[in-house]
Enzyme design. Structure first.
Site, PDB file in Angstrom:
ATOM      1  CD  GLU A 135      -0.917  -3.377  -9.204  1.00 54.23           C
ATOM      2  OE1 GLU A 135      -1.304  -4.465  -8.720  1.00 54.23           O
ATOM      3  OE2 GLU A 135      -0.005  -2.704  -8.697  1.00 54.23           O
ATOM      4  CD  GLU A 140       4.683   0.325  -6.977  1.00 57.78           C
ATOM      5  OE1 GLU A 140       4.591  -0.112  -8.126  1.00 57.78           O
ATOM      6  OE2 GLU A 140       4.419  -0.344  -5.965  1.00 57.78           O
TER       7      GLU A 140
HETATM    8  C1  LIG Z   1      -0.280   0.594  -2.681  1.00 57.95           C
HETATM    9  O1  LIG Z   1       0.116   0.692  -4.011  1.00 57.95           O
HETATM   10  C2  LIG Z   1       0.877  -0.327  -4.558  1.00 57.95           C
HETATM   11  C3  LIG Z   1       0.949   0.002  -6.010  1.00 57.95           C
HETATM   12  O2  LIG Z   1       1.726  -0.805  -6.678  1.00 57.95           O
HETATM   13  C4  LIG Z   1       0.274  -1.692  -4.342  1.00 57.95           C
HETATM   14  O3  LIG Z   1       1.165  -2.695  -4.754  1.00 57.95           O
HETATM   15  C5  LIG Z   1      -0.079  -1.863  -2.921  1.00 57.95           C
HETATM   16  O4  LIG Z   1      -0.773  -3.062  -2.786  1.00 57.95           O
HETATM   17  C6  LIG Z   1      -0.922  -0.734  -2.468  1.00 57.95           C
HETATM   18  N1  LIG Z   1      -1.311  -0.953  -1.117  1.00 57.95           N
HETATM   19  C7  LIG Z   1      -2.529  -0.677  -0.773  1.00 57.95           C
HETATM   20  C8  LIG Z   1      -2.910  -1.049   0.602  1.00 57.95           C
HETATM   21  O5  LIG Z   1      -3.326  -0.148  -1.479  1.00 57.95           O
END
Ligand SMILES: *[C@@H]1O[C@H](CO)[C@@H](O)[C@H](O)[C@H]1NC(C)=O
Ligand SMILES: *[C@@H]1O[C@H](CO)[C@@H](O)[C@H](O)[C@H]1NC(C)=O
Ligand SMILES: *[C@@H]1O[C@H](CO)[C@@H](O)[C@H](O)[C@H]1NC(C)=O
Ligand SMILES: *[C@@H]1O[C@H](CO)[C@@H](O)[C@H](O)[C@H]1NC(C)=O
Length: 306
Positions: A135, A140
């Site tokens: 990832e 963020e």
């Molecule tokens: C939203 O984005 C963050 C990016 O780091 C991630 O950790 C998180 O799981 C994401 N949530 C969803 C539901 O996509």
């Protein structure tokens, strides 16, 4: 390129691509293409946010997604007063239908990102079977902070050197999701790179280059000295001219090719949850989870290795 746009730059995975820093356009997304070429994922938030991700039809009806000829806007519901015991706020999570291999550059040009207490927006990429294919968090942050964090999250066996050529500040050098509550190997960015200050300054450009040798993330605030191939929506870019990145993740003690598979691009906005919720009070936020929350972006282009 339209001012509130973002673009993707894609390079093919030739063995030589890490040496050749030149990429040319392979795909372009503008306005409606974000709806055609990304899928809205009505899934539960794995990070326990107070969010209700809706499908494409619901999002369009509520104007949570909006495309013009030059712009794309993705946002959360901002009119409903939620019950503390009810479901979370309606929002969107977009995932690119295409995956991108190492040898890709992604450029994002944004006028505005979500801001406000409780918000946790992210612009990132992720491989299948998390965390085995990695990832990369490009944008963020939470609440109303002014500094972005760029982070890799991986399976065990991927660490970053404590001393490396980047302008940002490393928080932790082990990228392993099992370490320190999945903090990842994050790098803090400078001012105006996130939230209200980013928006007040008119946004800016983010770029991420991923190769077998390194992952690099750059940020240029609006009004700063930005490379013309980034700001111009050029049909080709040469990342060698972009200067020292804010975040640099070399493969010195991390085989990027084994920790990173093909990546989907994700744009999401959740509320509170594991991160935003835990630091909500310390970020001087009030007792309720509200916030403003639009991504304003409009163009994406994908470039291949020249
Ligand atoms: C939203 O984005 C963050 C990016 O780091 C991630 O950790 C998180 O799981 C994401 N949530 C969803 C539901 O996509
Ligand atoms: C949907 O959002 C766009 C962009 O913010 C706005 O221009 C438009 O008026 C909205 N449409 C409706 C029906 O509210
Ligand atoms: C890319 O930029 C570098 C550094 O300025 C330069 O040496 C190289 O020739 C450029 N590559 C191409 C294909 O223009
Ligand atoms: C780093 O990348 C180079 C070029 O792709 C490769 O030769 C080298 O083995 C990699 N190092 C590690 C530790 O993966």
């Amino acid at each position: 390129m339209a001012p509130s746009s973002w673009s993707l730059v894609f390079g093919l995975t030739f063995a030589s691509v890490a040496l050749a820093a030149t990429y040319s356009v392979a795909d372009t997304y503008i306005g409606q293409a974000f709806l055609n070429d990304f899928s809205l994922q009505a899934i539960a938030d794995p990070t326990h946010g107070r969010v209700n991700y809706v499908n494409a039809a619901t999002a369009a009806k509520a104007n949570l997604t909006f495309a013009s000829s030059t712009n794309f806007i993705a946002r959360a519901d901002f009119t409903t007063t939620l019950s503390a015991s009810g479901p979370g706020r309606n929002s969107v999570r977009l995932m690119s239908n295409k995956q991108y291999e190492l040898g890709t550059v992604l450029v994002a040009n944004l006028n505005h990102m979500p801001e406000g207490c409780g918000t946790w927006p992210a612009f990132w990429t992720v491989g299948a079977n998390w965390p085995n294919n990695g990832e990369i968090d490009i944008i963020e942050g939470v609440n109303n902070v002014g500094n972005n964090q760029g982070t890799l999250h991986t399976s065990p066996g991927c660490t970053m050197p404590s001393s490396r050529s980047q302008t940002g500040t490393a928080f932790q050098n082990d990228c392993n999701t099992a370490v320190n509550g999945n903090a990842g190997c994050g790098v803090g960015f400078g001012s105006n790179s996130f939230g209200p200050s980013f928006n007040a300054n008119g946004g800016g450009w983010y770029a991420m280059e991923m190769t077998a040798d390194f992952v690099k993330i750059w940020f240029w605030a609006r009004g700063s000295s930005v490379p013309s191939d980034v700001s111009g929506g050029s049909s080709s870019v040469n990342t060698s001219n972009w200067g020292t990145p804010v975040a640099f993740f070399p493969n010195t003690s991390c085989s990027l090719s084994s920790h990173f598979g093909p990546q989907n691009i994700i744009i999401n906005l959740t509320f509170c949850g594991d991160w935003a919720g835990s630091v909500y009070g310390s970020d001087n936020c009030p007792s309720t989870c509200t916030g403003e929350h639009a991504y304003q972006l409009s163009m994406a282009e994908v470039l291949k290795a020249a």
